[in-house]
Design an enzyme around this catalytic site. Structure first.
Site, PDB file in Angstrom:
ATOM      1  N   ASP A   1     -14.587   6.935  27.331  1.00 56.35           N
ATOM      2  CA  ASP A   1     -15.699   5.818  27.597  1.00 56.35           C
ATOM      3  C   ASP A   1     -15.318   5.013  26.105  1.00 56.35           C
ATOM      4  OD1 ASP A   1     -17.405   3.965  27.585  1.00 56.35           O
ATOM      5  OD2 ASP A   1     -19.230   6.147  27.096  1.00 56.35           O
TER       6      ASP A   1
ATOM      7  N   GLU B   1       3.355   7.268   0.181  1.00 56.78           N
ATOM      8  CA  GLU B   1       3.421   7.767  -0.817  1.00 56.78           C
ATOM      9  C   GLU B   1       1.719   8.255  -0.825  1.00 56.78           C
ATOM     10  OE1 GLU B   1       3.925   6.856  -4.618  1.00 56.78           O
ATOM     11  OE2 GLU B   1       5.651   5.267  -4.153  1.00 56.78           O
TER      12      GLU B   1
ATOM     13  N   GLU C   1      -1.933  10.671  -1.578  1.00 62.89           N
ATOM     14  CA  GLU C   1      -2.520  10.778  -2.840  1.00 62.89           C
ATOM     15  C   GLU C   1      -3.756  11.664  -2.424  1.00 62.89           C
ATOM     16  OE1 GLU C   1      -0.756   8.898  -6.966  1.00 62.89           O
ATOM     17  OE2 GLU C   1      -3.248   8.305  -5.845  1.00 62.89           O
TER      18      GLU C   1
ATOM     19  N   GLU D   1      -0.839  15.192  -8.776  1.00 65.05           N
ATOM     20  CA  GLU D   1      -1.002  14.452  -9.568  1.00 65.05           C
ATOM     21  C   GLU D   1      -1.915  14.233 -11.174  1.00 65.05           C
ATOM     22  OE1 GLU D   1      -0.361  10.789  -9.665  1.00 65.05           O
ATOM     23  OE2 GLU D   1       0.891  11.038  -8.291  1.00 65.05           O
TER      24      GLU D   1
ATOM     25  N   GLU E   1      -0.019  15.083  -4.732  1.00 71.55           N
ATOM     26  CA  GLU E   1       0.416  13.627  -3.659  1.00 71.55           C
ATOM     27  C   GLU E   1       1.883  14.505  -2.878  1.00 71.55           C
ATOM     28  OE1 GLU E   1       1.659  10.049  -5.515  1.00 71.55           O
ATOM     29  OE2 GLU E   1       3.930  10.435  -4.604  1.00 71.55           O
TER      30      GLU E   1
ATOM     31  N   HIS F   1      -0.070   4.056  -1.706  1.00 73.10           N
ATOM     32  CA  HIS F   1       2.192   3.294  -2.018  1.00 73.10           C
ATOM     33  C   HIS F   1       2.664   3.311  -0.595  1.00 73.10           C
ATOM     34  CE1 HIS F   1       1.775   3.792  -6.408  1.00 73.10           C
ATOM     35  NE2 HIS F   1       0.461   3.255  -6.210  1.00 73.10           N
TER      36      HIS F   1
ATOM     37  N   ARG G   1       5.247  -1.322 -13.483  1.00 70.69           N
ATOM     38  CA  ARG G   1       4.003  -0.856 -12.792  1.00 70.69           C
ATOM     39  C   ARG G   1       2.941  -1.458 -12.568  1.00 70.69           C
ATOM     40  NH1 ARG G   1       5.755   4.270 -10.874  1.00 70.69           N
ATOM     41  NH2 ARG G   1       7.440   5.070 -11.682  1.00 70.69           N
TER      42      ARG G   1
ATOM     43  N   GLU H   1       8.238  -2.120  -2.892  1.00 74.22           N
ATOM     44  CA  GLU H   1       6.799  -1.202  -2.656  1.00 74.22           C
ATOM     45  C   GLU H   1       5.470  -1.985  -2.825  1.00 74.22           C
ATOM     46  OE1 GLU H   1       5.201   2.883  -5.201  1.00 74.22           O
ATOM     47  OE2 GLU H   1       6.098   0.534  -6.433  1.00 74.22           O
TER      48      GLU H   1
ATOM     49  N   ARG I   1       1.499  -1.432  -4.141  1.00 75.66           N
ATOM     50  CA  ARG I   1       0.725  -0.284  -4.566  1.00 75.66           C
ATOM     51  C   ARG I   1      -0.367  -0.506  -4.600  1.00 75.66           C
ATOM     52  NH1 ARG I   1       3.044   1.973  -8.669  1.00 75.66           N
ATOM     53  NH2 ARG I   1       1.455   1.817  -9.672  1.00 75.66           N
TER      54      ARG I   1
END
Length: 443
Positions: free
Chosen positions: A53, A131, A133, A188, A195, A244, A315, A332, A334
Site C-alpha cells: 500500500d 564516511e 559517523e 571519532e 566512524e 562526507h 577543511r 570530497e 563535506r
C-alpha cells in the site's frame, strides 16, 4: 547483467535454510522500509507479484492510487549474518513500480538510476566513498535511547578508553560477512562517537550499502545493549555527525579527475565538476542536510563546513580535494549528514557535477586559508557565500533551484518541500528549555 538469476536466489535460500526474506525499499526521506515474506513466497516476489500500500508511505501516493509493486534487484540478495543459523533471514533491495509496469517516479532509487544513465550516456561512471559517523548511547530501563554516551574516548582512542571498540568490531565483522570492504573503523572526536568507512564503489551500490550499513550498525548496537544514532547533532556541547562523500568520475576505466600536467594535478572535468557542486550547494542543502537538527551541526567551531567554497586539503570550505592523486583523485563534499537519503544526495551531486562538465562551468578561486578565521569583509571580498542557516532557508533555496527540483522530479520535489516546511513549522512553534531558562525568570 545480473550476477544472480531467479534460480540462484531460490537455491541460495534453500541451501542456507533461509525462512524469511525482507523486501526492502527506501522512502523519499531516507527511511528504510520493508515487506517481509516467507521463503515459500519468494517466487511470487521474484516474478514481481508482491504488492504493498503506497498510500501508507509518507511522500508516496494518494489513497486512490495506492497499489505499488516491488521489483527485487537480484544482485542485492544478502543473508543477515547475525541471529540463528537455522531459520535465517535474508534481504533483497527493491525498486518500486506502478501497476502498469512503469517505474514509480517517487522511488529514490529510480531517481538516482536516471542520473547514472545520464552520466553513462556521456561516457562516465560515478564512484563514491562515504564516511559515516554515528553515536553509541545507553538505553534506559524500558530500552529507549538516552543521550548518555558509552565512553569518554576521543579521536582515534582505543580500548580500554574506547568502550565502544567491541561493538564496533562486531559491526565491522558483520559488514564484511555481507561483502563490504571496510577501509577504516575508529573512534571519532566526541565521546561515544564512531566512524566506519567502506571502499568506493559505483553510486547505486554505494547508496544501497549506506542504507545497509545503517541497518547493520543499529542492529549490532542493539545486541550490545546500545542505541546507535545517526542524528546529526544529538548533543549541543560536542561535535556532530557528518557523512562526507568522496566522489570520482571514470571514463574507459580511468579516473578523469586526474591530470598530471596541471599545477594541482586536476583535470578540466574536475574543476567543472567542483563548479557545478558549488553552483547548486545552497539548493541541495535541504537534501544533503534534511532535518531541523542538521543545521545545529553546521556552526562555527564544529569542523563542519559553513561556506560555499573549495580548497586543497583545507577543511574549512564545503568542497575539498584530498591529497591522493592518480587513480585515487577525488572530490570530497563535506556538508552531508547521515540523516540524509543517500539516493537523493548522490543523484543531485552527480547531476550538479555533470551540469558543470556539460556547461564547462569555471570553478571559483580556491580558498586555502581557514575561512572560520576570516572577518566579514574578507569573505565578502572573496564572494564567499554561506550555506543556509536553518531548514526553512534551505527549503526555500531548494524551491528556488529549478535544476535541483528537476533532478528530483515534480512528484518528489513537491512532496519533499511540503514536508520540510511542515517540519520547520512544527519545530518553530515549540517552546524549548533554552527559552524557559533564558526568559522566564527575567521577563
Amino acid at each position: 547483467m545480473s550476477r544472480y538469476t531467479k534460480q540462484d536466489i531460490i537455491r541460495m535460500i534453500q541451501d542456507n535454510d533461509v525462512e524469511f526474506i525482507r523486501l526492502q525499499f527506501t522512502d523519499i526521506f531516507g527511511t528504510l522500509k520493508n515487506v517481509a515474506i516467507t521463503a515459500n513466497q519468494v517466487e511470487r516476489a521474484l516474478n514481481h507479484q508482491c504488492v504493498f500500500d503506497g498510500s501508507a508511505i509518507e511522500g508516496f501516493v494518494r489513497m486512490e492510487e495506492s497499489d505499488m509493486y516491488l521489483y527485487p534487484d537480484l544482485d542485492t540478495f544478502q543473508i543477515f549474518p547475525w541471529g540463528s543459523q537455522s531459520g535465517r533471514t535474508a534481504r533483497l533491495i527493491c525498486d518500486v513500480y506502478r501497476p502498469d509496469g512503469q517505474p514509480f517516479e517517487g522511488d529514490p532509487r529510480y531517481i538516482l538510476k536516471k542520473v547514472i544513465r545520464q552520466a553513462w550516456d556521456m561516457g562516465y561512471t560515478f564512484e563514491v566513498g562515504p564516511e559515516c559517523e554515528f553515536f553509541l548511547f545507553h538505553t534506559d530501563d524500558n530500552g529507549m535511547p538516552t543521550t548518555i554516551t558509552h565512553d569518554k574516548g576521543s579521536y582515534f582512542d582505543l580500548g580500554p578508553v574506547d568502550l565502544g571498540e567491541n561493538a564496533r568490531r562486531d559491526m565491522v565483522y558483520n559488514l564484511e560477512n555481507m561483502g563490504f570492504e571496510i577501509d577504516a573503523a575508529h573512534h571519532e572526536v566526541a565521546s561515544g562517537q564512531h566512524e566506519i568507512d567502506f571502499s568506493p564503489n559505483d553510486a547505486l551500490k554505494t547508496a544501497d550499502d549506506i542504507m545497509t550499513l545503517k541497518l547493520v550498525i543499529k542492529s549490532i548496537a542493539k545486541r550490545h545493549g546500545l542505541h546507535a544514532s545517526f542524528m546529526p547533532k544529538p548533543k549541543s556541547d560536542v561535535s556532530g555527525s557528518g557523512m562526507h562523500i568522496n566522489m570520482s568520475m571514470r571514463k574507459d576505466g580511468k579516473n578523469v579527475f586526474y591530470d598530471p600536467a596541471d599545477e594541482l594535478e586536476l583535470s578540466p572535468d574536475a574543476y567543472h565538476f567542483i563548479a557545478g557542486l558549488l553552483a547548486h550547494a545552497r539548493g541541495m542543502a535541504a537534501v544533503t542536510n534534511p532535518l531541523v537538527n542538521s543545521y545545529k551541526r553546521l556552526v562555527n567551531g564544529d569542523e563542519a563546513p559553513l561556506y560555499v567554497a573549495w580548497s586543497i586539503m583545507n577543511r574549512s570550505p564545503l568542497v575539498r580535494v584530498p591529497a591522493a592523486r592518480g587513480e585515487e583523485t577525488c572530490v570530497e563534499l563535506r556538508c552531508p549528514d547521515p540523516a540524509c537519503n543517500p539516493y537523493l544526495v548522490l543523484a543531485v551531486c552527480l547531476a550538479a557535477g555533470l551540469e558543470g562538465i556539460k556547461e564547462k562551468m569555471a570553478a571559483p578561486a580556491r580558498i586555502d586559508r581557514n575561512i572560520f578565521h576570516m572577518d566579514r569583509d574578507e569573505k565578502t571580498a572573496l564572494h564567499i557565500e554561506k550555506l543556509p542557516l536553518d531548514l526553512w532557508e534551505a527549503t526555500r533555496e531548494l524551491e528556488k533551484d529549478r535544476f535541483v527540483c528537476d533532478v528530483l522530479g515534480k512528484h518528489v520535489s513537491e512532496k519533499y518541500i511540503e514536508a520540510k516546511f511542515k517540519e520547520w513549522d512544527n519545530y518553530r512553534v515549540q517552546v524549548t528549555e533554552w527559552e524557559i531558562a533564558e526568559y522566564l525568570y527575567r521577563i
